[in-house]
Design a protein around this motif. Structure first.
Motif, short mmCIF file in Angstrom:
data_model
loop_
_atom_site.label_atom_id
_atom_site.label_comp_id
_atom_site.label_asym_id
_atom_site.label_seq_id
_atom_site.Cartn_x
_atom_site.Cartn_y
_atom_site.Cartn_z
N ALA A 260 21.45 -2.81 -6.86
CA ALA A 260 21.13 -3.50 -5.60
C ALA A 260 20.47 -4.86 -5.84
CB ALA A 260 20.22 -2.63 -4.74
N SER A 261 19.57 -4.96 -6.82
CA SER A 261 18.88 -6.23 -7.07
C SER A 261 19.84 -7.25 -7.67
CB SER A 261 17.68 -6.02 -8.00
OG SER A 261 18.09 -5.58 -9.28
N HIS A 262 20.79 -6.79 -8.49
CA HIS A 262 21.79 -7.70 -9.03
C HIS A 262 22.69 -8.22 -7.92
CE1 HIS A 262 25.73 -8.54 -11.07
NE2 HIS A 262 24.92 -9.23 -11.85
N GLN A 263 23.11 -7.34 -7.02
CA GLN A 263 23.97 -7.76 -5.91
C GLN A 263 23.23 -8.77 -5.02
OE1 GLN A 263 27.37 -6.80 -5.40
NE2 GLN A 263 27.13 -8.63 -4.12
N ALA A 264 21.92 -8.59 -4.84
CA ALA A 264 21.15 -9.53 -4.03
C ALA A 264 21.16 -10.92 -4.65
CB ALA A 264 19.71 -9.03 -3.86
N ALA A 265 21.05 -10.98 -5.98
CA ALA A 265 21.09 -12.28 -6.66
C ALA A 265 22.48 -12.90 -6.60
CB ALA A 265 20.64 -12.11 -8.11
N VAL A 266 23.52 -12.07 -6.74
CA VAL A 266 24.90 -12.55 -6.61
C VAL A 266 25.12 -13.12 -5.21
CG1 VAL A 266 27.32 -11.83 -6.52
CG2 VAL A 266 25.86 -11.05 -8.39
N ASP A 267 24.65 -12.40 -4.20
CA ASP A 267 24.81 -12.87 -2.82
C ASP A 267 24.12 -14.22 -2.62
OD1 ASP A 267 26.20 -10.56 -2.23
OD2 ASP A 267 24.49 -9.54 -1.30
N PHE A 268 22.98 -14.40 -3.29
CA PHE A 268 22.24 -15.65 -3.15
C PHE A 268 22.99 -16.83 -3.75
CE2 PHE A 268 19.49 -18.85 -5.04
CZ PHE A 268 18.68 -19.23 -3.98
#
Length: 439
Positions: A260-268
């Motif tokens: 989830a934290s990796h996906q949040a950074a990708v989304d950013f």
């Protein structure tokens, strides 16, 4: 600066390039992202308010040991900013410093030692207070066997120091990756601290030749899906992910559940990294993003693959890479020698029947992608004559002259310039596609 003078990331600085007067340059950069004014406060906030997890302090309570993964020297991760606060938080929560380790996720790259290790960690306090080790993928005894992935039957063996820790945290940089979609997160575990059999399996041709194994794509990407399965087999894992700008300054940090934290950074970072262009170009000039990514020719290939969507068939891709450390591993050198001897088609034919790739030959396989589209030309100051021959691309000593020759060959004076190389992903979007997207 003159309109026809551009600056490319090169080594620890920049390479100034004067383009021919007839050239019509289009500069392709990431969308600007606001720098974090107080990086230390942002990291503290991320550790206190994670994504899909408890705070690091809460996660550390009752744990007997912890292992933090960091990327090797090929990634400009700002380890100096976050390692000490993470370790102090763990220690204050009750984990003895003697039981906290930092493991360098080398994959199958060489270890980072001496002054390079000090540069990588970036904080003498960390080196003095906790154990810092390199991962060695060829050391059988140093790995835990977790079995095989359920979907593609990849053998999963992970560094014992990480697998056996009570608290496991991967850290890294989220940027486009030419095979796995995005770096960081789950990629720091596999291939980062995986056994050579694990790495060589999901770097075999059945993964590499999949059309979905490309930069900025996670949907259906077989490498990404395999990495997620490996994370699930490993169990509870967390991650701290960073995003930096062209100046290597922090623009985003996330912490929490590793997926989830990796996906949040990708989304950013995703929207700022994907840059739409209205056309393809017969001449593309790019870089290998400067130090540390342009230390070797091995890493330079990433910069050749990333801009392929905007390279016109039969066009010329010109890349500048210092290659200050030379060519790369001996295994990579052997793969390149086979490419030179066999040619692209016969070389690829030797790969497709293998279930276990030879070490580092997958990078040579990736070089075939730009070679299929057009002509590749390399400007470098760091390769010997023997190394230059093994690149299997055209060597140039003058980028301006190379651009002029390309314009003459193609009859097209438009030139795409990508100063930051593989950190930017240009994508050709036809006018009708833009109108549909805007509707």
């Amino acid at each position: 600066m003159d309109a026809n003078t551009v600056s490319l990331s090169y080594g620890r600085g920049h390479l100034q390039l004067d383009l021919p007067a007839k050239a019509r340059p289009m500069l392709i950069r990431k969308q600007p992202l606001a720098k974090i004014a107080d990086p230390h406060a942002a990291i503290a906030e991320a550790l206190e308010n994670p994504v899909n997890a408890c705070s690091l302090a809460a996660l550390s309570k009752g744990r007997k040991s912890a292992c933090i993964l960091i990327c090797d020297i090929t990634r400009p991760v700002p380890n100096r900013l976050f390692l000490q606060p993470m370790i102090r938080t763990m220690s204050q929560a009750g984990i003895p410093l003697a039981n906290i380790s930092v493991l360098i996720a080398t994959g199958l790259h060489r270890p980072n030692l001496g002054d390079e290790l000090a540069e990588l960690v970036g904080d003498p306090w960390v080196l003095q207070n906790v154990r810092v080790e390199n991962h060695f993928a060829r050391n059988d005894a140093a790995h835990v066997d977790l079995g095989h992935t359920p979907t593609r039957n990849t053998p999963v063996k992970i560094d014992r120091l990480f697998a056996d820790a009570d608290l496991r945290i991967a850290t890294g940089l989220v940027e486009p990756h030419f095979m796995a979609g995005w770096s960081g997160g789950r990629k720091v575990i596999a291939p980062g601290v995986a056994h050579h059999e694990t790495i060589r399996t999901f770097h075999s041709a059945r993964f590499m030749e999949d059309p979905l194994a490309v930069q900025c794509n996670l949907v259906g990407n077989p490498l990404h899906e395999e990495q997620l399965e490996i994370v699930r087999m490993l169990g509870e894992v967390y991650a701290l992910n960073t995003v930096i700008d062209e100046d290597r300054d922090l623009v985003c940090v996330t912490f929490g559940d590793i997926i989830a934290s990796h996906q949040a950074a990708v989304d950013f970072v995703g929207a700022s990294t994907h840059i739409a262009t209205p056309r393809k170009f017969a001449t593309v000039v790019t870089s290998s993003a400067g130090y540390p990514l342009d230390k070797t020719y091995y890493q330079t290939i990433k910069g050749m693959v990333t801009p392929l969507d905007i390279l016109a068939p039969g066009g010329t891709l010109i890349i500048a890479s210092e290659c200050s450390e030379g060519f790369g591993s001996e295994e990579f050198r052997e793969a390149q020698a086979r490419l030179v001897e066999l040619g692209p088609d016969r070389f690829l034919a030797t790969l497709t029947a293998k279930s276990l790739a030879e070490i580092d030959e997958w990078q040579t396989e990736m070089q075939l992608k730009p070679m299929r589209v057009g002509r590749v030309e390399l400007y470098t100051t760091g390769l010997s004559e023997d190394d230059r021959r093994l690149t299997a691309v055209t060597m140039i000593d003058d980028i301006k002259a190379a651009v002029e020759r390309s314009i003459i060959r193609s009859g097209d004076d438009a030139v795409a310039i990508i100063p930051e190389g593989p950190y930017v992903v240009p994508r050709h979007v036809a006018p009708d596609e833009r109108r549909t997207a805007d509707a």
